[in-house]
Design an enzyme around this catalytic site. Sequence first.
Site, mmCIF file in Angstrom:
data_model
loop_
_atom_site.group_PDB
_atom_site.id
_atom_site.type_symbol
_atom_site.label_atom_id
_atom_site.label_comp_id
_atom_site.label_asym_id
_atom_site.label_seq_id
_atom_site.Cartn_x
_atom_site.Cartn_y
_atom_site.Cartn_z
ATOM 1 N N ILE A 13 0.823 -1.204 0.000
ATOM 2 C CA ILE A 13 0.000 0.000 0.000
ATOM 3 C C ILE A 13 0.861 1.259 0.000
ATOM 4 O O ILE A 13 1.982 1.251 0.501
ATOM 5 C CB ILE A 13 -0.976 -0.013 1.212
ATOM 6 C CG1 ILE A 13 -1.978 1.142 1.137
ATOM 7 C CG2 ILE A 13 -0.220 -0.059 2.530
ATOM 8 C CD1 ILE A 13 -3.151 1.012 2.108
ATOM 9 N N CYS A 14 0.322 2.297 -0.602
ATOM 10 C CA CYS A 14 0.888 3.642 -0.594
ATOM 11 C C CYS A 14 2.257 3.667 -1.296
ATOM 12 O O CYS A 14 2.333 3.444 -2.488
ATOM 13 C CB CYS A 14 0.950 4.157 0.841
ATOM 14 S SG CYS A 14 1.081 5.944 0.993
ATOM 15 N N HIS A 15 3.340 3.933 -0.560
ATOM 16 C CA HIS A 15 4.681 3.968 -1.143
ATOM 17 C C HIS A 15 5.356 2.588 -1.142
ATOM 18 O O HIS A 15 6.443 2.429 -1.682
ATOM 19 C CB HIS A 15 5.564 4.964 -0.398
ATOM 20 C CG HIS A 15 5.202 6.391 -0.651
ATOM 21 N ND1 HIS A 15 4.160 7.009 -0.003
ATOM 22 C CD2 HIS A 15 5.723 7.305 -1.500
ATOM 23 C CE1 HIS A 15 4.067 8.263 -0.428
ATOM 24 N NE2 HIS A 15 4.993 8.463 -1.347
ATOM 25 N N SER A 74 -3.023 -0.774 -2.950
ATOM 26 C CA SER A 74 -3.924 0.351 -2.704
ATOM 27 C C SER A 74 -3.099 1.625 -2.588
ATOM 28 O O SER A 74 -1.875 1.575 -2.480
ATOM 29 C CB SER A 74 -4.739 0.137 -1.433
ATOM 30 O OG SER A 74 -5.758 -0.808 -1.637
#
Length: 182
Positions: free
Chosen positions: A109-111, A162
């Site tokens: 998720i994210c980075h 995500s």
Amino acid sequence: MAEQKKIAFLVDTEGIEQVELTDPWTHVEKAGGVPRLLAPKLGEVKGFNHLTPADSFPVDTTYADAEAEDYDGAVIPGGVANADFLRMDSDAVALVKALVAAGKPIASICHGPWLLVEADVVRGKMLTSFSSLQTDIRNAGGDWADQEVRVCDMNGWTLVTSRTPDDLPAFNREALKAFGLD
């Protein structure tokens, strides 16, 4: 009784977006899985609420001592600093490559997908991330889209991705499915 599924959570020592660690961790536990915290060294790692230091968490094992066959899947939380440190750690990169080679599902998720880019495993995969990673992902051969969650089973392994903490409900739901914990 069936053996519980062990899920590796790959983090660095600090800069971890805390909710992206703790929320999936709690969902894995509630679903009957066994989360394990992996980091570059034993001791504790530091979570952050964006840029504000938060809680500390005990490390279960190091990447160097981890074997892909000991885990049923992996979660790679975000946090800009966390993800940047992770992608520069050769043991973390090697572990991701081994997990992919073994066909283990990974949720990032994210980075967090920066580690996947560095491990050269996104080619031909459909994924999402924090928007600032889209060029890196595309340059590495991934198909990036701005979506709440993407699940890709191509290339012999499942990838769940995500964008941000706002996407955690969908991320957790799909990660648990990928890990066989739903």
